[in-house]
Design an enzyme around this catalytic site. Structure first.
Site, PDB file in Angstrom:
ATOM      1  N   ASP A  58       0.536  -1.540  -0.176  1.00 56.13           N
ATOM      2  CA  ASP A  58       0.205   0.088   0.040  1.00 56.13           C
ATOM      3  C   ASP A  58       0.867   1.473  -0.082  1.00 56.13           C
ATOM      4  O   ASP A  58       0.948   1.473   1.084  1.00 56.13           O
ATOM      5  CB  ASP A  58      -0.959  -0.050   1.255  1.00 56.13           C
ATOM      6  CG  ASP A  58      -1.381   0.885   1.413  1.00 56.13           C
ATOM      7  OD1 ASP A  58      -2.137   2.069   0.253  1.00 56.13           O
ATOM      8  OD2 ASP A  58      -2.414   0.940   2.586  1.00 56.13           O
ATOM      9  N   LYS A  60       0.278   3.860  -2.186  1.00 54.66           N
ATOM     10  CA  LYS A  60      -0.048   4.926  -2.833  1.00 54.66           C
ATOM     11  C   LYS A  60       0.391   5.495  -3.245  1.00 54.66           C
ATOM     12  O   LYS A  60       0.544   6.618  -3.984  1.00 54.66           O
ATOM     13  CB  LYS A  60      -0.949   6.095  -1.855  1.00 54.66           C
ATOM     14  CG  LYS A  60      -1.612   5.066  -0.813  1.00 54.66           C
ATOM     15  CD  LYS A  60      -3.106   5.669   0.383  1.00 54.66           C
ATOM     16  CE  LYS A  60      -3.653   4.583   0.757  1.00 54.66           C
ATOM     17  NZ  LYS A  60      -3.036   4.162   2.105  1.00 54.66           N
ATOM     18  N   VAL A  61       1.267   4.992  -4.504  1.00 54.31           N
ATOM     19  CA  VAL A  61       2.004   5.807  -5.410  1.00 54.31           C
ATOM     20  C   VAL A  61       1.074   6.788  -5.969  1.00 54.31           C
ATOM     21  O   VAL A  61       0.050   6.649  -6.607  1.00 54.31           O
ATOM     22  CB  VAL A  61       2.722   4.629  -6.666  1.00 54.31           C
ATOM     23  CG1 VAL A  61       3.783   5.007  -7.050  1.00 54.31           C
ATOM     24  CG2 VAL A  61       3.009   3.688  -5.555  1.00 54.31           C
ATOM     25  N   ILE A  64       4.777  10.472 -11.074  1.00 50.56           N
ATOM     26  CA  ILE A  64       4.777  10.968 -13.237  1.00 50.56           C
ATOM     27  C   ILE A  64       4.844   9.264 -13.329  1.00 50.56           C
ATOM     28  O   ILE A  64       5.477   8.952 -12.618  1.00 50.56           O
ATOM     29  CB  ILE A  64       5.845  11.183 -12.975  1.00 50.56           C
ATOM     30  CG1 ILE A  64       7.030  10.925 -12.754  1.00 50.56           C
ATOM     31  CG2 ILE A  64       6.032  13.138 -13.042  1.00 50.56           C
ATOM     32  CD1 ILE A  64       8.416  11.491 -14.137  1.00 50.56           C
ATOM     33  N   PRO A 165     -10.931  -1.059   3.710  1.00 49.05           N
ATOM     34  CA  PRO A 165     -11.026  -0.874   4.517  1.00 49.05           C
ATOM     35  C   PRO A 165     -11.020   0.686   5.378  1.00 49.05           C
ATOM     36  O   PRO A 165     -12.088   1.256   4.996  1.00 49.05           O
ATOM     37  CB  PRO A 165      -9.240   0.360   3.728  1.00 49.05           C
ATOM     38  CG  PRO A 165      -9.737   0.963   2.846  1.00 49.05           C
ATOM     39  CD  PRO A 165     -10.372   0.213   2.098  1.00 49.05           C
ATOM     40  N   ARG A 189      -5.578  -1.946  12.894  1.00 50.89           N
ATOM     41  CA  ARG A 189      -5.581  -2.243  14.068  1.00 50.89           C
ATOM     42  C   ARG A 189      -6.079  -2.879  15.139  1.00 50.89           C
ATOM     43  O   ARG A 189      -5.740  -3.323  15.926  1.00 50.89           O
ATOM     44  CB  ARG A 189      -5.373  -0.509  14.944  1.00 50.89           C
ATOM     45  CG  ARG A 189      -4.776   0.732  14.101  1.00 50.89           C
ATOM     46  CD  ARG A 189      -5.148   2.294  14.383  1.00 50.89           C
ATOM     47  NE  ARG A 189      -5.757   1.977  13.422  1.00 50.89           N
ATOM     48  CZ  ARG A 189      -6.120   3.403  13.598  1.00 50.89           C
ATOM     49  NH1 ARG A 189      -6.373   4.511  14.106  1.00 50.89           N
ATOM     50  NH2 ARG A 189      -6.792   3.644  11.978  1.00 50.89           N
TER      51      ARG A 189
HETATM   52  P1  BMP Z   1      -6.568  -0.320  11.177  1.00 52.07           P
HETATM   53  O1  BMP Z   1      -8.000  -0.941   9.893  1.00 52.07           O
HETATM   54  O2  BMP Z   1      -5.652   0.307  11.500  1.00 52.07           O
HETATM   55  O3  BMP Z   1      -8.129   1.766  10.355  1.00 52.07           O
HETATM   56  O4  BMP Z   1      -5.699   0.685   9.015  1.00 52.07           O
HETATM   57  C1  BMP Z   1      -6.330   0.601   8.007  1.00 52.07           C
HETATM   58  C2  BMP Z   1      -5.195   0.518   6.907  1.00 52.07           C
HETATM   59  O5  BMP Z   1      -6.391   1.141   5.601  1.00 52.07           O
HETATM   60  C3  BMP Z   1      -4.240   1.703   7.064  1.00 52.07           C
HETATM   61  O6  BMP Z   1      -3.072   1.181   6.377  1.00 52.07           O
HETATM   62  C4  BMP Z   1      -4.697   2.324   5.946  1.00 52.07           C
HETATM   63  O7  BMP Z   1      -3.592   3.793   5.482  1.00 52.07           O
HETATM   64  C5  BMP Z   1      -5.545   2.252   4.922  1.00 52.07           C
HETATM   65  N1  BMP Z   1      -6.103   2.955   4.418  1.00 52.07           N
HETATM   66  C6  BMP Z   1      -7.261   3.655   5.068  1.00 52.07           C
HETATM   67  O8  BMP Z   1      -7.891   3.188   6.033  1.00 52.07           O
HETATM   68  N2  BMP Z   1      -8.303   4.152   4.134  1.00 52.07           N
HETATM   69  C7  BMP Z   1      -8.183   4.149   2.997  1.00 52.07           C
HETATM   70  O9  BMP Z   1      -9.034   5.175   2.689  1.00 52.07           O
HETATM   71  C8  BMP Z   1      -7.048   3.972   2.336  1.00 52.07           C
HETATM   72  C9  BMP Z   1      -6.298   3.175   2.785  1.00 52.07           C
HETATM   73  O10 BMP Z   1      -5.626   2.939   2.128  1.00 52.07           O
END
Ligand code: BMP
Length: 212
Positions: A58, A60-61, A64, A165, A189
């Site tokens: 992840d 998130k590139v 360019i 996520p 988490r």
């Molecule tokens: P957590 O369950 O601890 O909140 O983690 C969520 C993960 O998903 C993190 O690595 C975060 O960078 C990623 N993420 C997110 O939470 N929301 C997005 O819209 C895009 C993500 O990649």
């Protein structure tokens, strides 16, 4: 295995991260790693974790096309089965990511799950989803915190994958995300910080099973 659960392993202690990866192997379908772990433990973590599970980088590139290619190729050569990129960079960067990935998957971010995700990403989420389809990505990231937005993205992308996520710590529910059209719930988490990561992962997998 098809738990439709992905672990977001943002643990920054490498030893602990590997312990969690081992504990949940066999329960999660993939492990997603992000900058916190790679910056603290190095990119060798991509290869180490790929011994336990598919690894999605992840990163998130957002760059360019040439820089996108260099990052994606590097991640894939270290063992990543997928790389997450931003779509707002536009068509040329997104096409380059897909090309550089070869057989690996590119996932494009649509609307982000945190409150700030509403400010800019939400306004262009559908456009970014359409662009991703045109550029040949394997799937999209859409927010478990707003299941109705997952449903909106699903309408646009047909059978392509949605990884979602925002489950647990951010307030979303895995089964709601899956019901709304996500293929996978991403949980960080609530698993890696819990006393018993394996039991916690099993709990999320059980929640998902109630709707599949
Ligand atoms: P957590 O369950 O601890 O909140 O983690 C969520 C993960 O998903 C993190 O690595 C975060 O960078 C990623 N993420 C997110 O939470 N929301 C997005 O819209 C895009 C993500 O990649």
């Amino acid at each position: 295995m098809d738990s439709r659960l992905i672990l977001a392993l943002d643990e920054t202690d490498g030893e602990k991260a590997l312990k969690v990866a081992e504990a949940v192997s066999g329960i999660v379908d993939a492990i997603k790693i992000n900058w916190p772990l790679v910056l603290s433990e190095g990119p060798a973590m991509i290869t180490k974790l790929s011994e336990y599970s598919d690894v999605i980088c992840d990163f998130k590139v957002a760059d360019i096309p040439n820089t996108v290619r260099l990052i994606v190729e590097n991640a894939v050569s270290r063992g990543a089965s997928g790389v997450i990129v931003h779509a707002f960079t536009g068509e040329d960067s997104l096409r380059e990511a897909v090309d550089a990935a070869g057989d690996a998957d590119i996932y494009a971010v649509t609307e982000m799950s945190h409150p700030g995700g509403r400010m800019f990403t939400a306004l262009h989420a559908e456009e970014m989803a359409r662009l991703g389809v045109e550029c040949g990505v394997s799937g999209f990231i859409a927010p478990a915190t707003r299941p109705e937005r997952i449903a909106a993205i699903r309408e646009i992308i047909g059978d392509l994958r949605i990884l979602s996520p925002g489950v647990g710590a951010q307030g979303g529910k895995a089964s709601d995300a899956i019901s709304a059209g996500a293929d996978y719930a991403i949980v960080g988490r609530a698993i890696y910080k819990s006393e018993d990561p394996r039991a916690s992962a099993e709990m999320f997998a059980a929640d998902i099973r109630t709707v599949i």
